[in-house]
Design an enzyme around this catalytic site. Structure first.
Site, PDB file in Angstrom:
ATOM      1  N   ASP A  97       0.831  -1.202   0.000  1.00  0.00           N
ATOM      2  CA  ASP A  97       0.000   0.000   0.000  1.00  0.00           C
ATOM      3  C   ASP A  97       0.868   1.255   0.000  1.00  0.00           C
ATOM      4  OD1 ASP A  97      -2.567   1.459   0.347  1.00  0.00           O
ATOM      5  OD2 ASP A  97      -1.664   1.999   2.277  1.00  0.00           O
ATOM      6  N   HIS A 124       4.624   4.280  -3.321  1.00  0.00           N
ATOM      7  CA  HIS A 124       5.450   5.401  -3.747  1.00  0.00           C
ATOM      8  C   HIS A 124       5.856   6.292  -2.584  1.00  0.00           C
ATOM      9  CE1 HIS A 124       1.177   6.308  -4.026  1.00  0.00           C
ATOM     10  NE2 HIS A 124       1.477   7.535  -3.652  1.00  0.00           N
ATOM     11  N   ASP A 182     -10.331   2.263  -4.744  1.00  0.00           N
ATOM     12  CA  ASP A 182     -10.148   3.651  -4.336  1.00  0.00           C
ATOM     13  C   ASP A 182     -11.018   4.617  -5.120  1.00  0.00           C
ATOM     14  OD1 ASP A 182      -8.139   3.167  -2.407  1.00  0.00           O
ATOM     15  OD2 ASP A 182      -6.643   2.960  -3.993  1.00  0.00           O
TER      16      ASP A 182
END
Length: 1734
Positions: A713, A716, A814
């Site tokens: 999760d 980045h 999402d």
């Protein structure tokens, strides 16, 4: 199939390719993949088993802690390829052919660049009895081979016979400075990775290291590297191009390699590095059947919406029944107060919502469920790992606040915290209505409200806290400290630099505790700058005025100036902070605008404590307090509880930590903050935060134990070194861990850094990111597979970069539902397009049930519906719900396509809203074509009146399915979805106003969406769309080749299957007996015709031919196969099917016909022509979109066979030699051929065998037709311009002797000997009868070739006794018939030396314009002799140019016509060296009684005789060379009669006694020839100095400058078309005045090899060998990559391309090949010495 267009870098045919598919509805067949077990519920639905109740499909209840294994055995699924009718002998032929394709048609398999993997269930071998493919082409033991294995083997399934597979080998070339951290390479277990040194590493001592384990037992440790051992596939151990290291891929994960020089081991010293990713082996079922990554079908579920654990099974059964084989669970741990799925409160505790009142479940219960799902449902599971934040209310961070970023351990965040509190206090006041009179209402609904907020922030709230003070200096306190310092120090003065330059060095030093006005400056710098003496400070500081009166006055002035500067620094810093705050306000307004005004935001207008103006950036501790008290709090002990929230920063570098001390992200309010979670602070290593690292490591380890995969999760924003550590720990628990992640870096290169370092197997991609169907189709194409008709690749091939493997979802959890963003009508066609992607696919629970809203990870509190086979009631769903049945069929199709090797993809945008996707199997050439009618807008807005028909060249087997969504009520197609939606308060429900109509496995006549308009047996199938084909429709076709096309493919494959590939990419074995018989009958001259021949050579044949011209591209370099291979090699590796060559091949059969036609003209190649004609006739029957791939495979395989044949004819040095030597040896085939317009003089009929071949011409007369050496291609290839004496004999040793072509070398030596005249051999041969004797050096190169012949050829000295038929027995004789005047070669050689010693003086025959239109009259006069004083051969005049530097001026405008640019008269240095070498050689031959002459005589005018033995003559040269040619590094007046002419020292002169007195002293590239051929005549030290100077001053990337760049005449760029008046360059006058020629480079390097041991012994020789290899690196690169596959004549300055140069020059390649041969000879000599102890 006909090509119609190109887009997205691929070839796009209109008519789709065809495949025959999976037979459905057979007895014993299962749904969802091979061996997939059917649950009881599904069996009941099909009329098997009890009728009531849904039942439990898994084997046990949750109360049972012991798993019970099912006794039911998986049933093998049978796939039938081809039509159901019996094809008789054709089918038998197909079966037999397929079994033979094990080796070649792994060529259909791709690696990460889209290459068919070794193990997709597509690439199976078949038994001869039936067409059932193996369900496990890679068995469960793959990767567990014993240590030391170099080539992996394939396993076989039970009851199946497996043909031996050739291992997949990927070759990566290493080059200096290549750090490929952002380049992605994908491999698979069982493959072999070869790392080979590239040209830039030649001659270097390279060590290669990797952290990939050598065997599974040792496991993976990231920082544990092993040195790989070099291997060689050459007999020559010094052959750098044959060296390689290999890694047998046995373990999944991300692995690193690097290389160093000179036995270095430290990674910091790496000269190049990179990563490779190895895919995990995923298995399902009790038999551990392999699940390919491209077959993955994932469904995301919000774990909190599954309800109590006992209810999970029926809710997860929806995924099973819909055909998913992977379930992604959001975190199953205890969640924080926000109930966000990603705000975890306790990483080591199960979510309490999964419990029941009577039972407390644990992770072990979840693990048991996951295991049963894998074994019985064949569904794998993965979950998220959340590493970079934890919930605000996590208890453990109260005990370990050091694990977070807070105001105590990260004081740089204190100003940002205070700003956060300012915004909170503003929220409170706005919510209380205190600012309504200033235009800020309690509910924000208009843009003007934001403007009021902005004004109040700047005018009221921000000034309260004076945030700039945290970044500035207390001026008074700092000045006082300065005063104290300078009062006790002696003043200094400024020396030589201005005041402003020093002031820039003094900056504010930030207080690490971030107190108010506690920053400082470096007082040492301050004192140095501002503590000035009284006599200097007046003008320096004040600019004018009187000197300081006394010391006190001086100090006052210094302090005043210092104050001004500090105040200026404060002002600058304040301005910087103000700019940050302005940005912060803008970000605040942007957040408010999104949350309260924008239509795509939550639209919450009211401001309250629950809905503040902006989300908080920090947690607060205790009760709200005035800002002064909260400021004090952040400096106190409780400051550790003021923790920074996590989030993400749009557009930021994801590799940077936005919470680092030099970041202003929090102050500038650029963070999209998650107010329910705090950011974790790991530091750089576990010791920096021991509890946190251990806590999260254990969390990852048990997650990997339970689940088969991990979704990383917020990847980045996770510190990459932390993620590495945690994933390493997880992989120790589960080595074949499947890791996926979603990255928002907006850069493929940055994505690759994460993929490489973390070993991410699939990146999450989403179809909802596409704004229209065109972009959605592009994403389908981008995320996997090759273009349809892609080139077939051999199992040994280069490793090419690829894009990250994708898991392509129609919708991620999402994002909002398509029903909100697009329309509900589009949910079916868009998910159908996703299912056609050649990668992993996926969706989110609720999509298939048509939930028309976002199932929010934070706000959602309801549970999913459970599965039932009966009519669903509230909280239940079945296959009729939403598009569940449709999705099951789509998932089934996606699995079949991935499992059965349909790895080629074509996307066609039929209309704005209709998209066609083809998945093609490159082995069976079966296809599935899916047409989707998207509806990004309501159907009424996108319906189109006409859609062009689907036209297919081939046979339509069946319509797999057709499906469409419709509203239950008509007339609502202008809405996003029909009817009304009622949101259930307890269950997550979908639309019930839409129905999905489905038909499966139907004949075209049964379709309601299309109508077949072509005859059933027609060559082309055409389907027209009916009016029922409306937005929301999907139809899929199964297609196959026409019978004759299938037969043709089988025939071609049968041939191709007989080629095998070795570990070196260029090597091939051929088992086709007919072809090998043909190839083995071809000579090297025949191969010249088959492989090469430039345009001029082809036209010279008289058949009207020439090179093949490709429309929109141009002509190929060669007429032979090399011409097309040069083009194919560039486009094959990139699958550039849009290249003009591919278009030409698809458009017609002209190229194959061209190949056949030209080979038919020569009897020697007619059998090969017939072989090509036969296979090309089959190629004509293949669908046009496949022509480039099969043509390439045919031609490339034959080409490789032919060049291997050439090597086999060239002796061991070539056949067993380096890639470099082999490439250069093929240049011998390029240049050496039979050209009718450029024949040799006929040799004596009395010559002993072997004699040149005799060819009968069209008139019936017989002619000797020996090969000749083209000086260069294409300009010097035919007629009188082909055969140049000098060029021939400079090129001959490399092109003929080293390549073992001894007979042809002998014939050429004797042919030129026959033309001897005036003691010379011709410059231009022109058949001998028209020869021109206008050069002084050719004869010496001829003698050098004879010397090399005798040294290399066994019993080579016998050539001295060969008979030479003299064409001109005397200087004035007319040409004689062959055999009339025979003479032994040794007699001719003696005549040469005798004539030179006597002296030669003559005028060229036919002198004048008719033989040379540029030369002046005096230039035709020649005089040559030998100096009795020095022994040097001399000759020439200022009017002619008798050496290789032979450019004659031709521009009248520039005044240079008839003037040689480089006369080089006198004694040219290379001729002196060649003469010395010849005398030494002949003297030795005389002493060995192999040559009968030993002396020459000269008669003067009085009859006196001067007689010199060869030994005396040689000694004479020896005594005089250094004296007359060496220019000392330091002046020696006695040896330098004209010192003013010396431009460069430490060199050898270019000539001696030249007419142009300055020419002797020019530095040119000629003296290395003398050094190489006669090293004994030079002082080694001098020679070494001169050679190193030549290298330093003259050597370029490929060639060597022909003149010193400091010389007045130098110009390095040759342009023969220059028509200026500049005498230096007009009409290419500078041909030899600077341009960089290649052939002298070989002599420079050979000279270095000759002198190195003389100056430094074996040690220096070893260094020089390595250095020479490194200097040849560009030549290797050029010869392997240039379209001519050769080396050019010359280059312009610094290696720039020269348009007037021959791209292929015989002496360039020959001289470089001689260097390689020389090094090989040295190395073999050294090995013999070491073995004998010498």
């Amino acid at each position: 199939m006909k090509p119609t267009s190109q887009r997205a870098g691929c070839w796009c045919p209109n008519e789709q390719s065809m495949s025959e598919g999976v037979c459905e509805g057979k007895e014993g067949m299962e749904v969802g993949g091979p061996g997939r077990k059917e649950p009881a519920a599904a069996a009941k639905r099909r009329g098997i088993g009890p009728k009531k109740g849904a039942g439990r499909p898994l084997s046990s209840c949750y109360e049972e802690q012991t798993l019970q294994k099912s006794s039911q055995q998986p049933v093998r699924r049978t796939y039938a390829y081809g039509s159901t009718k019996d094809k008789g002998s054709e089918q038998k032929e197909w079966n037999q052919s397929y079994r033979k394709l094990a080796n070649f048609f792994k060529m259909g398999v791709q690696d990460g660049a889209g290459v068919v993997t070794q193990g997709p269930q597509s690439q199976q071998m078949y038994t001869s009895d039936h067409m059932s493919p193996m369900t496990n082409s890679v068995n469960g033991t793959m990767g567990s081979e014993p240590k030391g294995l170099s080539l992996p083997k394939m396993g076989s399934g039970p009851g199946m016979s497996f043909s031996q597979q050739q291992p997949q080998v990927r070759v990566l070339t290493l080059n200096h400075g290549d750090h490929m951290d952002s380049t992605l390479f994908r491999l698979q277990k069982g493959w072999v990775l070869q790392l080979r040194p590239g040209p830039s590493l030649l001659g270097k001592a390279v060590s290669v290291f990797t952290n990939h384990p050598e065997d599974l037992g040792e496991g993976f440790t990231r920082n544990r590297y092993r040195r790989l051992q070099w291997k060689s596939d050459s007999r020559n151990k010094g052959d750098d191009t044959a060296l390689y290291v290999e890694v047998v891929i046995i373990s999944a994960g991300a692995f690193h390699f690097y290389f160093t020089y000179d036995d270095g081991v430290e990674r910091e010293r790496a000269q190049g590095s990179g990563y490779f990713i190895v895919d995990p082996t995923l298995t399902v079922g009790t038999n551990s059947e392999t699940l390919s990554l491209d077959c993955v079908q994932c469904q995301t579920v919000l774990s909190k919406c599954l309800g109590p654990l006992p209810d999970w099974e029926q809710r997860l059964q929806v995924a099973y029944e819909t055909g998913y084989n992977l379930v992604h669970f959001t975190p199953i741990q205890e969640l924080g107060d926000s109930n966000s799925s990603y705000s975890i409160k306790d990483q080591h505790k199960l979510n309490t919502e999964f419990q029941t009142p009577d039972h407390q479940y644990t992770f072990a219960d979840v693990e048991a469920l996951i295991r049963r799902m894998r074994d019985e449902w064949k569904i794998l599971s993965l979950t998220d790992v959340v590493l970079n934040h934890t919930a605000n209310d996590s208890n453990w961070i109260q005990d370990h606040p050091e694990s977070t970023y807070n105001c105590h351990n990260s004081p740089h965040l204190r100003p940002a915290y205070l700003l956060d509190r300012v915004l909170y206090h503003m929220t409170v006041e706005v919510a209380d209505g205190k600012w309504e009179d200033r235009g800020i209402p309690v509910a924000i609904r208009e843009e003007k409200d934001l403007e009021a907020i902005k004004n109040v922030l700047h005018s009221h709230f921000l000034p309260q806290v004076k945030l700039h003070e945290f970044y500035t200096v207390d001026v008074d306190k700092t000045v006082e400290e300065f005063r104290r310092r300078i009062s006790s120090n002696l003043p200094i003065t400024i020396r030589g630099k201005s005041d402003s330059s020093f002031k820039e060095e003094m900056v504010i030093i930030q207080d690490p505790n971030y107190g108010r006005r506690t920053c400082t400056v470096d007082m040492n710098i301050a004192v140095r700058l501002y503590n000035l003496a009284s006599e200097s400070n007046a003008k320096t500081l004040q600019g004018s005025g009187p000197e300081a009166r006394d010391e006190e006055d001086r100090i006052v002035r210094c302090c005043a100036e210092f104050r001004r500067h500090v105040e200026n620094l404060n002002q600058q810093r304040t301005s910087e902070i103000q700019a940050h705050l302005i940005q912060a306000v803008e970000c605040v307004l942007g957040t408010i605008r999104y949350q309260r005004l924008q239509a795509d935001g939550p639209m919450i207008a009211e401001v309250s404590r629950d809905y503040p103006l902006v989300p908080p950036y920090f947690t607060h501790y205790g009760e709200d307090a005035p800002l002064e008290d909260e400021e004090a709090l952040m400096f106190g002990q409780k400051g550790c509880f003021l923790m920074a929230h996590n989030g993400w920063v749009m557009g930021d570098d994801p590799l940077n930590n936005f919470a680092r001390s030099d970041s202003y992200v929090y102050l500038r309010r650029e963070l999209v903050a998650w107010g329910d979670s705090v950011k974790l602070r790991y530091g750089e290593k576990p010791e920096d935060s021991p509890y946190l690292w251990d806590h999260m490591k254990r969390y990852c380890e048990y997650t990997a134990r339970i689940f088969h995969g991990i979704r990383l999760d917020n990847c980045h924003s996770t510190p990459i070194h932390v993620a590495e550590y945690m994933l390493d720990a997880a992989r120790k628990v589960r080595p074949d861990l499947y890791v996926i992640a979603e990255l928002f870096t907006n850069s493929d290169l940055t994505d690759n850094v994460f993929v490489n370092r973390l070993g991410i197997n699939s990146l999450i991609r989403e179809a909802m990111s596409a704004p229209n169907s065109h972009e959605e189709g592009r994403l389908v194409y981008r995320y996997g597979g090759e273009p349809v008709g892609a080139f077939l690749l051999p199992p040994v091939r280069p490793l090419v970069p690829c894009i990250a493997h994708a898991i392509f979802l129609d919708l991620t959890h999402d994002n909002r539902s398509p029903a909100e963003v697009r329309t509900a009508w589009d949910m079916l066609p868009s998910t159908a397009l996703v299912s056609m992607a050649c990668c992993a696919s996926g969706s989110t629970r609720g999509y298939d049930e048509l939930v028309p809203h976002h199932i929010h990870v934070v706000d959602e509190t309801r549970v999913y519906q459970a599965w039932t086979d009966a009519e669903p009631t509230r909280g239940e769903c079945n296959e009729s719900s939403g598009i569940v049945r449709c999705k099951r069929l789509l998932n089934k199709l996606h699995f079949e396509l991935g499992a059965n090797g349909y790895n080629q993809v074509f996307v066609d945008q039929v209309t704005e809203h209709v998209v066609t996707v083809t998945r093609h199997n490159p082995v069976t050439h079966q296809s599935v074509v899916l047409v989707a009618y998207t509806s990004f807008r309501p159907p009424a807005e996108v319906r189109e009146s006409h859609i062009r028909p689907l036209k297919v060249q081939g046979h339509l087997e069946e319509i797999i399915f057709e499906m469409q969504v419709k509203g239950k009520s008509s007339g609502e197609d202008d809405k996003s979805y029909p009817g009304f939606f009622n949101n259930d308060s307890e269950f997550i429900n979908g639309l019930n106003s839409i129905i999905a109509e489905v038909k499966e496995n139907i004949r075209p006549s049964e379709s309601s969406l299309v109508r077949l308009t072509s005859a059933e047996d027609a060559d082309e199938t055409e389907c027209q769309y009916t009016s029922e084909f409306a937005p929301g429709s999907v139809i899929a076709f199964r297609l196959s080749l026409l019978p004759r096309a299938q037969t043709a493919v089988n025939k071609i494959r049968g041939v191709l299957s007989e080629f095998g590939y070795k570990s070196r990419i260029s090597e091939v074995t051929t088992h086709n007996v007919e072809l090998m018989d043909i190839v083995n009958s071809l000579s090297l001259s025949d191969l010249n015709r088959v492989l090469y021949r430039c345009d001029e050579e082809e036209k010279d044949e008289g058949h009207g031919g020439g090179t093949y011209s490709i429309p929109s591209y141009g002509s190929m370099p060669y007429c032979g196969l090399q011409g097309v291979i040069s083009v194919l090699s560039e486009i094959r590796v990139h699958n550039d099917l849009g290249h003009p060559l591919c278009c030409n091949l698809r458009d017609g059969d002209w190229m194959p016909e061209y190949i056949v036609t030209r080979l038919k003209h020569d009897p020697a190649t007619q059998r090969l022509a017939k072989w090509f004609e036969d296979i090309f006739n089959w190629l004509k029957e293949v669908p046009r979109y496949l022509i480039p791939a099969y043509f390439d495979s045919i031609v490339t395989s034959v080409y490789l066979t032919l060049i291997n044949r050439a090597w086999s004819l060239m002796g061991e040095f070539i056949s067993q030699g380096s890639d470099f030597a082999k490439a250069l040896s093929l240049c011998s085939v390029q240049f050496c051929g039979i050209v009718k317009s450029a024949v040799m003089p006929a040799l004596s009929p009395n010559l002993s065998s072997p004699q040149p071949p005799v060819i009968t011409d069209s008139s019936g007369s017989a002619k000797q037709m020996s090969v000749t050496i083209a000086a260069g291609l294409p300009h010097f290839s035919v007629g009188y311009m082909r055969n140049w004496g000098r060029d021939t004999f400079i090129a001959l040793p490399g092109n003929l002797l080293i390549t073992g072509r001894y007979d042809e070398a002998r014939w050429i030596i004797l042919a030129y000997a026959s033309t001897m005249r005036h003691g010379l051999i011709p410059n231009l041969l022109d058949g001998g009868h028209k020869a021109r004797f206008n050069c002084r050096d050719s004869v010496w190169w001829w003698l050098q070739s004879i010397q090399r012949y005798v040294a290399i050829v066994p019993e080579g000295n016998r050539i001295f006794r060969d008979k030479v038929s003299r064409l001109f027995p005397t200087d004035d004789a007319q040409p004689q018939e062959p055999g009339r005047h025979d003479q032994l070669l040794e007699d001719v050689i003696q005549e040469t030396l005798q004539r030179h010693f006597q002296g030669v003086k003559f005028r060229e025959r036919n002198a004048g314009y008719q033989i040379d239109r540029e030369m002046c009259d005096e230039g035709f006069n020649n005089e040559i002799g030998v100096s009795l004083e020095t022994g040097f051969v001399y000759g020439g005049t200022v009017h002619n140019c008798g050496t290789w530097m032979d450019k004659m001026g031709s521009s009248e405008l520039a005044g240079i016509k008839g003037k040689p640019a480089t006369p080089r008269d006198g004694s040219a240095v290379e001729i002196v060296g060649l003469c010395k070498s010849a005398l030494r050689f002949l003297g030795q031959m005389y002493r060995e009684d192999k040559f009968k002459y030993n002396s020459v005589e000269r008669y003067d005018d009085t009859g006196n005789v001067t007689k010199w033995t060869y030994e005396f003559w040689e000694k004479k040269i020896q005594e005089n060379f250094e004296k007359h040619f060496w220019i000392s590094e330091n002046p020696i007046p006695d040896r330098e009669p004209k010192p003013e002419l010396i431009n460069r020292r430490g060199i050898y002169k270019d000539s001696y006694n030249a007419s142009q007195f300055w020419a002797d002293y020019q530095l040119r590239c000629n003296f290395p020839v003398a050094v190489a051929v006669a090293p004994e005549m030079l002082t080694p030290k001098h020679a070494w100095i001169a050679l190193k100077n030549a290298e330093k001053i003259l050597l370029g990337p490929l060639g060597i400058k022909t003149l010193d760049p400091s010389d007045w005449a130098y110009n390095g760029d040759y342009d023969n078309s220059n028509d200026s008046a500049d005498p230096k360059i007009a009409r290419g006058y500078n041909y030899h005045q600077g341009p960089e020629w290649l052939w002298p480079v070989g002599w420079l390097l050979r000279a270095q090899l000759a002198i190195a041991p003389k100056v430094g012994g074996f040690e220096e020789l070893g260094r020089t060998m390595g250095h020479v290899k490194s200097l040849l690196a560009p030549h290797l690169t050029h010869v392997l990559s240039d379209s001519w596959r050769s080396l050019p004549e010359l280059t312009n300055t610094n290696g720039a391309h020269c348009k007037d140069s021959n791209p292929a020059q015989a002496w360039s390649t020959g001289c470089v090949l001689e260097v390689l041969w020389e090094m090989d000879r040295i190395e073999r000599g050294l090995r013999r010495s070491s073995m004998t102890g010498m």
